[in-house]
Design a protein around this motif. Sequence first.
Motif, PDB file in Angstrom:
ATOM      1  N   GLU A   6      -3.556  14.275   6.883  1.00 29.62           N
ATOM      2  CA  GLU A   6      -3.500  13.230   5.866  1.00 29.62           C
ATOM      3  C   GLU A   6      -2.142  13.259   5.165  1.00 29.62           C
ATOM      4  O   GLU A   6      -1.627  14.323   4.848  1.00 29.62           O
ATOM      5  N   ALA A   7      -1.584  12.084   4.941  1.00 32.39           N
ATOM      6  CA  ALA A   7      -0.304  11.978   4.240  1.00 32.39           C
ATOM      7  C   ALA A   7      -0.347  10.787   3.298  1.00 32.39           C
ATOM      8  O   ALA A   7      -1.064   9.805   3.545  1.00 32.39           O
ATOM      9  N   ALA A   8       0.402  10.874   2.222  1.00 29.00           N
ATOM     10  CA  ALA A   8       0.404   9.815   1.217  1.00 29.00           C
ATOM     11  C   ALA A   8       1.748   9.764   0.514  1.00 29.00           C
ATOM     12  O   ALA A   8       2.533  10.713   0.554  1.00 29.00           O
ATOM     13  N   CYS A   9       1.980   8.650  -0.133  1.00 31.47           N
ATOM     14  CA  CYS A   9       3.178   8.437  -0.933  1.00 31.47           C
ATOM     15  C   CYS A   9       2.748   7.938  -2.306  1.00 31.47           C
ATOM     16  O   CYS A   9       1.987   6.973  -2.408  1.00 31.47           O
ATOM     17  N   THR A  44       8.517   1.929   4.756  1.00 31.60           N
ATOM     18  CA  THR A  44       7.368   1.034   4.791  1.00 31.60           C
ATOM     19  C   THR A  44       6.346   1.447   3.743  1.00 31.60           C
ATOM     20  O   THR A  44       5.757   0.613   3.053  1.00 31.60           O
ATOM     21  N   GLY A  45       6.132   2.761   3.610  1.00 33.11           N
ATOM     22  CA  GLY A  45       5.200   3.243   2.604  1.00 33.11           C
ATOM     23  C   GLY A  45       5.653   2.890   1.202  1.00 33.11           C
ATOM     24  O   GLY A  45       4.843   2.526   0.352  1.00 33.11           O
ATOM     25  N   ILE A  46       6.948   2.999   0.960  1.00 34.18           N
ATOM     26  CA  ILE A  46       7.471   2.628  -0.350  1.00 34.18           C
ATOM     27  C   ILE A  46       7.246   1.150  -0.635  1.00 34.18           C
ATOM     28  O   ILE A  46       6.857   0.763  -1.739  1.00 34.18           O
ATOM     29  N   ALA A  47       7.493   0.312   0.359  1.00 31.08           N
ATOM     30  CA  ALA A  47       7.297  -1.128   0.168  1.00 31.08           C
ATOM     31  C   ALA A  47       5.848  -1.425  -0.193  1.00 31.08           C
ATOM     32  O   ALA A  47       5.565  -2.224  -1.104  1.00 31.08           O
ATOM     33  N   ALA A  48       4.908  -0.786   0.498  1.00 33.31           N
ATOM     34  CA  ALA A  48       3.494  -1.002   0.199  1.00 33.31           C
ATOM     35  C   ALA A  48       3.149  -0.492  -1.192  1.00 33.31           C
ATOM     36  O   ALA A  48       2.385  -1.123  -1.937  1.00 33.31           O
ATOM     37  N   ALA A  49       3.723   0.654  -1.554  1.00 34.49           N
ATOM     38  CA  ALA A  49       3.448   1.214  -2.877  1.00 34.49           C
ATOM     39  C   ALA A  49       4.004   0.327  -3.981  1.00 34.49           C
ATOM     40  O   ALA A  49       3.359   0.129  -5.016  1.00 34.49           O
TER      41      ALA A  49
END
Length: 491
Positions: A153-156, A10-15
């Motif tokens: 905190e986490a991020a891609c 999901t994070g990849i899709a948003a990125a």
Amino acid sequence: MARQLDIPLTGIAAALDALRPWTERAAERARTLGRPVLAAVRVPLDPADDLLAAALACPPGVPRWYLHQPAAGRTWLGLGAVAAVRPGPACALGGLADAWQAWRPLVETDVPEALHWVGGAAFDTGPRLDPWRGWPSAEMWLPRVMFTRDGDEAACTVAVQAVPGQSAAEVWAAAADGWQRWSGVPPERAEDPGARLSAASLARSDGDRRPGTAFEDARDRWMRLVAETASAIRAGRFDKVVLAREEVVPLGRPADIAAALRALGRRYPESGVFALWRGDQCFLGATPERLARVGTGSVEVDCLAGTAPRGRTPAEDARLADWLLHSGKNLHEHSVVREWLRARLAPLCTHLEIPAEPGLKRLANVQHLHTPLAGRLRAGQNILTVADALMPTPALAGSPQKEAMAYIRDREGFDRGWYGGAIGWAGMDGSGEFMVAIRCALVGSVSAHLYAGAGIMGDSDPAAEWEETVLKLRPMKQALGLEVGDDGGES
């Protein structure tokens, strides 16, 4: 079974959605400049994501870099490579600095601080021999996808390279297609504890001490070399030489890398747990030693030299600690490393702070003499120039450095590869951190190569130095299921 990677996907899709406008800018600049330009974005993630599972979900050919610092609550995972820099055959990290910094103005992003180049360097710049063939002397690369977790905190961060002649749509499609090809691979199955590698399914290791075994032969050879080296030091050829040994264990079945890394993180929370995958090999370990950390104008370095075991009781532990703090051999060994670090850091800094006496760094199985060094860097210095100036320290090579390195090449009889080298990351602003790659193993499909060393002085006792390497090999042996821990279970 490791859970599906739904949240990272999901994070990849948003990125990828957020990446579109930046690919347009990058494609236009690449066309104007006639050279590649990077585009990158960062999006938040759920900090509960299993980043290790994400690493294992990628196909073997995808470059992967993993660093977990349990005590600090930080985890980094880089997947793929958008751009990479390597030095010439006779250079290490310092040979990367100019090429790496040249990318700095060629990035289209609103989060330049999120671009972390990852990689490392070998102990020596000489030609690579088995099992290290194919590994460069040093390499840093910008991951296609970087997951980071720092506390809550986490991020891609997703990056892509635009080359002259590509349209923005083609640049974005390349990023999306690359991830789609990865995401179709399910995570590796986590093996049941009963199915993990055991000493019974492998060749004998240090646990078999019967005379006449390969263990006995290896110990005799190594102890003879220690005695010869101590004699050379007494004769004035060296101040110190760090000898290492390689233990090769055939594998009866593929190693459970995920279980090993998780075990190392649990048992050695004060260490940096790392892994790099290259082809069908994984170089992994839990190192207690920082080579250098560079922030905004600051540098921190660990001097770690001098070792004693941990005690089985608080009283025995205190007795061993007191012995280490007053051991002439260990204090001399430590001072050689500390003064060498001081001499190397001084030209790079405007100010240095060094405690007069060492303290202790206590791990689960050993304790070390430890001196932290801190300084203010001169203008123009960065994490790669600092790390290059410090590699390899007398804690891994010896002193004088060049003479000790030549002796090691001539006498050890194997390629250390990236053991004793450096693993870390570098930000585009010159910040970063490198760990010394010790307490580690190179694991392939059919064998594991484990490494440990000891600092040899003129009064070194060969038997005691051998036992020190046995202690240092134990973390990786227990994590890989090659040795049973003192508590009766595999750590």
